[in-house]
Write a protein that holds these residues in place. Structure first.
Motif, short mmCIF file in Angstrom:
data_model
loop_
_atom_site.label_atom_id
_atom_site.label_comp_id
_atom_site.label_asym_id
_atom_site.label_seq_id
_atom_site.Cartn_x
_atom_site.Cartn_y
_atom_site.Cartn_z
N ALA A 157 0.69 -1.01 0.19
CA ALA A 157 0.33 0.28 0.02
C ALA A 157 0.94 1.67 -0.25
CB ALA A 157 -0.97 -0.04 1.09
N HIS A 158 2.08 1.19 0.76
CA HIS A 158 2.70 2.18 0.52
C HIS A 158 3.50 2.51 -0.04
CE1 HIS A 158 5.39 4.82 2.80
NE2 HIS A 158 6.73 4.52 1.82
N THR A 159 3.78 1.19 -0.92
CA THR A 159 4.82 1.90 -2.12
C THR A 159 4.22 1.62 -3.63
OG1 THR A 159 5.81 -0.16 -2.40
CG2 THR A 159 7.10 0.62 -1.11
N LYS A 160 2.95 1.51 -3.52
CA LYS A 160 1.65 0.92 -4.79
C LYS A 160 2.69 -0.13 -5.99
CE LYS A 160 -0.72 5.42 -3.72
NZ LYS A 160 0.43 5.29 -3.14
N LYS A 161 3.15 -0.83 -5.35
CA LYS A 161 4.00 -1.48 -5.89
C LYS A 161 3.73 -2.74 -5.70
CE LYS A 161 8.22 1.36 -6.31
NZ LYS A 161 9.74 1.43 -6.46
N ASP A 162 4.37 -3.45 -6.14
CA ASP A 162 3.79 -5.26 -6.54
C ASP A 162 4.62 -5.83 -5.36
OD1 ASP A 162 0.82 -4.29 -6.99
OD2 ASP A 162 1.50 -5.61 -9.26
N LYS A 163 5.61 -6.41 -6.78
CA LYS A 163 7.02 -7.44 -5.92
C LYS A 163 7.56 -7.35 -4.92
CE LYS A 163 7.26 -8.34 -11.05
NZ LYS A 163 7.94 -8.16 -12.12
N ILE A 164 7.54 -9.00 -4.33
CA ILE A 164 7.84 -8.80 -2.96
C ILE A 164 9.35 -10.06 -2.69
CG2 ILE A 164 8.05 -9.84 -0.29
CD1 ILE A 164 5.49 -7.46 -1.02
N THR A 165 10.38 -9.18 -2.79
CA THR A 165 11.98 -10.01 -2.41
C THR A 165 12.15 -10.61 -1.53
OG1 THR A 165 13.62 -10.95 -3.23
CG2 THR A 165 13.11 -8.54 -2.92
N PHE A 166 12.68 -12.05 -1.10
CA PHE A 166 12.35 -12.29 0.82
C PHE A 166 12.95 -13.20 0.78
CE2 PHE A 166 10.21 -16.97 0.32
CZ PHE A 166 10.15 -16.27 -1.34
N CYS A 167 14.09 -14.12 1.70
CA CYS A 167 14.30 -15.06 2.07
C CYS A 167 13.72 -15.68 3.14
CB CYS A 167 15.80 -14.88 1.59
SG CYS A 167 16.26 -13.88 3.36
N GLY A 168 13.95 -17.18 2.99
CA GLY A 168 13.61 -17.83 4.72
C GLY A 168 11.99 -17.86 4.56
N TYR A 169 10.84 -18.56 5.35
CA TYR A 169 9.41 -19.03 5.71
C TYR A 169 8.66 -17.84 6.41
CZ TYR A 169 6.08 -21.05 7.41
OH TYR A 169 4.34 -21.67 7.80
N ASN A 203 11.39 -23.39 -5.85
CA ASN A 203 11.33 -21.80 -5.28
C ASN A 203 11.67 -22.26 -3.67
OD1 ASN A 203 12.30 -20.72 -7.36
ND2 ASN A 203 10.27 -19.49 -7.69
N LEU A 204 10.62 -22.31 -2.50
CA LEU A 204 10.16 -22.48 -1.48
C LEU A 204 11.30 -23.46 -0.84
CD1 LEU A 204 6.73 -20.95 -1.04
CD2 LEU A 204 8.42 -20.42 -0.75
N ASP A 205 11.76 -24.50 -1.70
CA ASP A 205 12.44 -25.53 -1.01
C ASP A 205 14.37 -24.45 -0.79
OD1 ASP A 205 10.60 -27.24 -1.53
OD2 ASP A 205 12.26 -28.69 -3.17
N GLY A 206 14.55 -25.34 0.43
CA GLY A 206 15.56 -23.97 1.40
C GLY A 206 15.18 -23.27 1.78
N HIS A 207 14.04 -23.15 1.77
CA HIS A 207 13.39 -21.55 2.85
C HIS A 207 12.88 -22.23 4.41
CE1 HIS A 207 15.09 -18.23 0.67
NE2 HIS A 207 14.52 -19.35 -0.92
N LEU A 208 13.03 -23.96 4.83
CA LEU A 208 12.34 -24.40 6.67
C LEU A 208 12.34 -25.33 5.70
CD1 LEU A 208 13.58 -23.32 9.26
CD2 LEU A 208 11.33 -22.21 9.03
N LEU A 209 10.61 -25.12 4.53
CA LEU A 209 9.43 -26.28 4.73
C LEU A 209 9.96 -26.31 2.70
CD1 LEU A 209 6.87 -25.41 7.16
CD2 LEU A 209 7.92 -26.63 7.70
N PRO A 210 10.21 -27.76 2.95
CA PRO A 210 10.58 -27.86 1.10
C PRO A 210 8.87 -28.32 0.87
CG PRO A 210 11.69 -29.65 3.47
CD PRO A 210 11.40 -28.32 3.13
N GLY A 211 8.76 -28.30 0.08
CA GLY A 211 7.41 -29.13 -0.53
C GLY A 211 6.33 -28.72 -0.66
#
Ligand code: PLP
Length: 444
Positions: free
Chosen positions: A136-148, A165-173
């Protein structure tokens, strides 16, 4: 009192799976994650680090302490007394509870860079609020993240692009079934301590980057270059830096772990440890960003009840008064040492890791299937000795030296038996049931 008190824990678990999809609302509480068919599964009461199963058998919890929700120990007297008083005064009504404001002031005092606070009641929910505010603040859509960061669409959308993509971020599958395909490409993962991956994402998505989302620490200390790039990209693109303290917060220090590593968040999110067993989540941030919560609709009835903020304020006061984080660090380090020494003397090959209050070990030199069998046998042997135990140990203020001493004896015995079984290729045969599952799988 449960109407199912005459069933064993494992029979009640079988019944639950027929009428509750997945058996429980939390993947980490599935019995299949520990000891399929033999895990006690249900509790009748819990106090300190003691847990009584529904058949009243007692266990000492040397595992994940309510999945990290109870660093003071179960049914802590100080927190429960405050909560009981709040219940007697009415946990909910048409007006707001003043404890909302008390807690907000406490959080801002602990984190002077933050000026405003919103609440939810769980970690994933609170993270979804933070992401909504950032968008809402940036009026942009994309999120980049690491972790769960929880179960919500914004996060699982990462697996629409590539289901690993989410494998290796704590919960695979994790399966993104039910997440709109239109969200494809809106959530892009990078690995912790890999600044080059974040730089590549910033190169391709800079003009549409709403937030950089990460934990302050999980297994390794953040490297200075990594943090430098995080801050630089957040500054240059205007992406909101959201630090997820749901697991790390209030364990290494009283407050966010980001304070220890000189991370400068725009928003930080807390849950779990903040309220010792009562639902609470807090989103704290800079006012110019938090004000955007007024431009979008973020609102929920039970996010206004009284018990969460009362439990949180009482818990935080106790962390400060008793220097709880120091005890959590000392106890977690002691458990890592116990694992290492027992492995050395039995000839088992292991690695330990995690910040001390959230410790874990892995077995090295065996295939993934064998590792799962070894962990399952460990849990089975420890259960026979009166402990709930697995590959992770989350420390609590209620863990004492006496618990550590008896745990050490049990780990030494169990590792000795496992080591012998490995030599004779008997690990699988010694299991009473199937090996434990890892990651997310459909239950049968
Ligand atoms: C870092 C982090 N963020 C978010 C969550 C989700 O929290 P909850 O399970 O309370 O929704 C977790 C849960 O383990 C977590 O570790």
């Amino acid at each position: 009192m449960t109407q199912n008190k005459n069933l064993s824990g494992s029979d009640l678990w079988k019944k639950a799976k027929r009428i509750i999809p997945g058996g429980t609302q939390l993947l980490s509480k599935r019995s299949e994650q520990f000891l399929p068919d033999y895990w006690p599964s249900y509790y009748s009461r819990a106090k300190g680090v003691d847990i009584w199963g529904i058949d009243d058998q007692k266990f000492v919890d040397m595992s994940i302490m309510g999945v990290g929700a109870c660093p003071l120990g179960y049914a802590d007297d100080d927190v429960d007394t405050a909560v009981k008083t709040a219940i007697d005064k009415g946990s909910m009504c048409t007006l707001n509870c003043p404890e909302d404001v008390d807690l907000a002031e406490k959080m801002i005092k602990l984190h002077p860079w933050a000026e405003m606070v919103r609440y939810a009641r769980g970690g994933g929910d609170a993270m979804a609020v933070a992401v909504r505010i950032a968008r809402a603040h940036t009026k942009k859509d994309k999120i980049t993240f690491c972790g769960y960061h929880g179960w919500h669409d914004w996060y699982l959308a990462a697996n629409l692009a590539d289901d690993r993509n989410l494998d290796g971020h704590l919960l695979p599958g994790l399966d993104p079934a039910g997440v709109p395909r239109g969200l494809r490409g809106t959530s892009i993962p990078f690995r912790y301590n890999h600044p080059e991956e974040l730089e590549a994402i910033a190169d391709s998505a800079a003009s549409d980057l709403a937030a950089i989302v990460m934990e302050p620490i999980r297994d390794y200390n953040p490297e200075p270059e990594f943090l430098k790039i995080i801050h630089q990209i957040s500054r240059e693109t205007g992406a909101v830096l959201v630090i997820d303290e749901v697991s790390a917060g209030f364990r290494l220090n009283t407050g966010g772990a980001h304070k220890l590593y000189r991370i400068k968040p725009d928003i930080a999110v807390f849950a779990k440890a903040i309220s010792n067993g009562y639902p609470m989540g807090a989103i704290i941030g800079k006012s110019e960003i938090m004000e955007s919560a007024q431009e979008t609709f973020i609102s929920s009835t039970y996010w206004t009840e009284r018990l969460g903020p009362v439990a949180a304020s009482t818990t935080i006061e106790k962390y400060e008064r008793c220097n709880v984080p120091a005890h959590l660090i000392k106890t977690g380090s002691a458990v890592q040492t116990i694992w290492k020494k027992a492995a050395e003397s039995s000839g088992l090959s292991i690695d330990t890791g995690g910040i001390p209050p959230l410790s874990h070990f892995t077995v090295t030199g065996s295939s993934p299937d064998e590792v799962q069998q070894i962990f399952t046998l460990y849990t089975q042997l420890m259960l026979d000795r009166g402990f709930l135990a697995g590959k992770s140990f989350y420390s609590s203020y209620a863990h004492t030296k006496a618990h550590l001493d008896s745990f050490q004896t049990a780990v030494e015995e169990s590792f000795g038996i496992i080591s012998e079984a490995m030599k004779r290729k008997m690990v699988k045969k010694m299991l009473k049931g199937p090996a434990a599952q890892t990651g997310f799988k459909r239950l049968t």
